[in-house]
Design a protein around this motif. Structure first.
Motif, short mmCIF file in Angstrom:
data_model
loop_
_atom_site.label_atom_id
_atom_site.label_comp_id
_atom_site.label_asym_id
_atom_site.label_seq_id
_atom_site.Cartn_x
_atom_site.Cartn_y
_atom_site.Cartn_z
N UNK A 11 0.79 -1.16 -0.02
CA UNK A 11 -0.04 -0.12 0.01
C UNK A 11 0.69 1.27 -0.04
N UNK A 12 0.64 2.04 -0.88
CA UNK A 12 1.41 3.39 -1.11
C UNK A 12 0.63 4.45 -0.52
N UNK A 13 0.88 5.20 0.29
CA UNK A 13 0.03 6.24 0.87
C UNK A 13 0.74 7.69 0.82
N UNK A 14 1.86 7.61 0.25
CA UNK A 14 2.67 8.92 -0.04
C UNK A 14 3.56 8.86 -1.22
N UNK A 15 3.73 9.89 -1.90
CA UNK A 15 4.47 9.70 -2.95
C UNK A 15 5.45 11.02 -2.73
N UNK A 16 6.87 10.87 -3.11
CA UNK A 16 7.68 12.09 -3.11
C UNK A 16 8.22 12.61 -4.35
N UNK A 17 7.94 13.99 -4.61
CA UNK A 17 8.32 14.64 -5.96
C UNK A 17 9.74 14.55 -5.77
N UNK A 18 10.52 13.97 -6.71
CA UNK A 18 11.99 14.02 -6.80
C UNK A 18 12.72 15.10 -7.00
N UNK A 19 12.32 16.09 -7.45
CA UNK A 19 12.70 17.52 -7.80
C UNK A 19 12.61 18.16 -6.53
#
Length: 643
Positions: free
Chosen positions: A542-550
């Motif tokens: 389960x993915x609850x958060x994604x991080x903008x790599x920039x």
């Protein structure tokens, strides 16, 4: 309420059960078998309706509770909760009436005691996968406590820990920190560019011309010689009055030639103002409005559109398969596929189509929301650009007004200087003319003292040249002194600018370090949360958060994957296993012991589930509805009971 164990279910007039029927449940596995339409799934619907007032899928719409042949529907569910035997009854005529342990209550009371969403999620393993992102994400995040600052820092290097402990930020709102830092870095970069341009301009040295050192000794000597000649001439010639007038005229000529325009200093300052205003106008031309970017929204919308097309194509393939079912043959024997198999496959396809249709509807709504956000951002950017242009126009207007005023003053000075020069020339012309008249008179009265006159003329000419040379040298000396002061000021300003630039570069380097370390912090925090979730799951992630790599900013999301595949593209059996795994996680973390209802159990062969009480329903050809208390016992046919 930590545990619920079903004991029995009484239904009457509920959907397909026109007559009253009682179902008994074992503490372990209870299995119901029969052909389609016998009411297997209805058992789960009746339990869900009794406990929550909703259907098995969590909806209150189109439940079709009452059998078409009766005027009322009644469901009585007996169960054990936390060691205490309870009973809940729902009766539907023209309205719904509810009793809990024999006492009539309102739906709100039932909801407060029996959390409907929690019960349905643990009872029906498929319902969690149908929740929208908000409720589903909220349910999962409540299971886990937020990581503290020390929790995250302990996973990072000692250098990163030391750096971040000096920073002030909200552990649970790093986006605000990063957004403010990005804006601050942009402003610092713009200021540095402006500073570099100014340094380049100030770096140009002021040229100081070499000046000849002069004195008035030679002038004094010539004047003394003239006085001597005059005295000698006076002994032999008495036109004293004429000579006195001539000397006075020559003195006046020298005085007039030595005059300088009084506004020269002010003209120099005005020229500086012109350069300063022109620099500020050039700076305004380089300024840009601080608008928001919509690239990520457009990208997200395009990705959703591609997914939409993919699902539409998949739907079309399923339609083609339905059309080809009637003509299907067995690949092994070549005989026509049995109708039952065809019907089974048709239902599987219809179920898949229903899921796809639902996904398509959700994608359409999400697409609309993204489009509205893009339009909203574009409108906001338009307002920002208009306000920016308005502010820029106002500043230009002020600067141009100032420039016009300075230029007007310079023009006035130019006119005054021209007039001043003209008056000097006119006055000199008059004096020279008077001098010529006196010299003409002297020539007419020339006696033996002509030699004295010639000598005086020569000396006076020499004196004029010497005075002019002296005046020019003094003027150059004054200009050189002014240039030296300007050069010293320029060097001082340049050094101050270089120091300021070094400080700005150090500040920007520190901000870059801040951004890097905060990105590392966000990644570490997200890793901790995902790792904590992974402890309780096997094949599901389960993915609850994604991080903008920039930018390092965190975006809330909710993605369920089974064996690294999005759950919505998985088969029915994979979706059922995924749902059960999530039910197990919630139950284990919170210590819940709720029954599990497995519909279409024939679609899944063997599954790993820690729930003690399970109710499975399976399609059994040629059989009416039968129940089996546990695997290995003889099935018994379900019989109507008296009310």
């Amino acid at each position: 309420m930590q545990s619920i164990k079903l004991i029995s279910l009484f239904v009457e007039g509920f959907r397909g059960f026109e007559n009253s029927v009682t179902f008994e449940f074992s503490e372990g596995l209870t299995e119901f078998r029969g052909v389609n339409g016998e009411g297997k799934t209805t058992i789960g619907e009746a339990i869900a309706w009794a406990m929550t007032g909703k259907g098995l899928g969590g909806s209150v719409k189109n439940l079709n509770i009452k059998n078409i042949n009766v005027s009322k529907a009644r469901v009585v569910l007996k169960f054990e909760s936390d060691g205490r035997e309870r009973e809940i009854e729902r009766r539907l005529t023209t309205s719904t009436r509810i009793k809990v342990d024999g006492v009539e209550v309102a739906q709100k009371t039932v909801e407060e005691e029996f959390n409907s969403l929690l019960f349905l999620m643990l009872f029906n393993p498929m319902i969690f996968l149908t929740l929208t992102e908000g409720p589903a994400r909220s349910m999962i995040t409540k299971l886990f406590s937020e990581a503290t600052l020390d929790d995250v820092l302990n996973t990072m290097t000692s250098e990163e820990q030391e750096f971040l402990r000096k920073e002030t930020f909200n552990v649970n709102d790093t986006n605000s920190y990063l957004t403010a830092l990005t804006k601050k870095r942009k402003n610092a970069e713009d200021e540095l560019k402006h500073m570099e341009g100014y340094i380049q301009k100030v770096s140009e040295p002021i040229i100081i011309k070499e000046v000849e050192v002069v004195s008035n000794d030679r002038i004094n000597a010539i004047r003394e010689k003239i006085e001597e000649v005059i005295k000698d001439k006076a002994k032999n010639d008495k036109p004293a009055e004429s000579e006195a007038q001539k000397r006075e005229i020559e003195s006046n000529i020298r005085e007039v030639k030595s005059r300088a325009y009084s506004g020269a200093v002010e003209v120099g300052e005005l020229n500086k103002d012109v350069k300063r205003v022109e620099v500020e106008l050039a700076h305004l031309d380089r300024l840009k409005p601080d608008t928001k970017k919509t690239d990520s929204l457009h990208s997200e919308r395009n990705m959703m559109l591609q997914k939409y097309r993919y699902e539409k194509d998949k739907l079309a393939e399923l339609d083609k398969e339905i059309i080809s079912l009637d003509a299907a043959t067995c690949s092994a024997c070549g005989q026509k596929t049995p109708p039952a198999h065809i019907e089974k496959r048709r239902k599987e396809i219809e179920a898949s189509k229903a899921i796809i249709d639902k996904d398509l509807l959700e994608m359409v709504e999400s697409g609309k929301a993204i489009k509205e956000e893009i339009e909203k951002t574009d409108k906001a950017n338009l307002i920002i650009e208009k306000n920016f242009e308005k502010e820029l126009l106002e500043k230009r207007k002020v600067l141009k007004a100032e420039l016009d005023d300075v230029l007007k003053k310079l023009k006035t000075h130019e006119e005054k200087r021209t007039q001043f020069q003209k008056s000097i020339e006119e006055e000199l012309s008059k004096l020279v003319e008077r001098k010529k008249l006196l010299e003409a008179d002297a020539a007419n009265n020339k006696t033996s003292g002509a030699n004295y006159e010639e000598q005086l003329i020569s000396l006076k000419q020499e004196l004029v040249k010497e005075e002019e040379r002296f005046t020019a040298a003094k003027k150059l000396e004054t200009e050189a002194e002014i240039a030296k002061k300007q050069e010293a000021k320029r060097a001082e300003d340049l050094q101050a600018l270089i120091v300021k630039r070094e400080e700005q570069e150090k500040s920007m380097e520190h901000m870059a370090n801040q951004a890097f370390h905060m990105k590392q912090f966000v990644l570490a925090k997200t890793t901790i949360l995902n790792a904590e979730i992974s402890k309780h799951l096997k094949r599901v992630s389960i993915e609850l958060e994604s991080v903008n790599q920039t930018s390092g900013e965190v975006r809330a999301c909710f993605n369920v994957l089974y064996d690294d595949k999005p759950v919505h593209v998985c088969s029915l059996s994979e979706q059922m296993r995924a749902g059960m795994e999530i039910v197990d996680m919630i139950s284990n973390i919170k210590g819940y012991k709720y029954p599990l209802f497995v519909d279409n159990a024939e679609s899944i062969i063997g599954y790993d589930c820690g729930v003690e009480q399970r109710i499975e329903v399976r399609v059994m050809k040629g059989e009416s509805l039968m129940s089996q208390a546990k695997v290995g016992t003889a099935p018994s046919r379900v019989q109507p009971t008296s009310a």
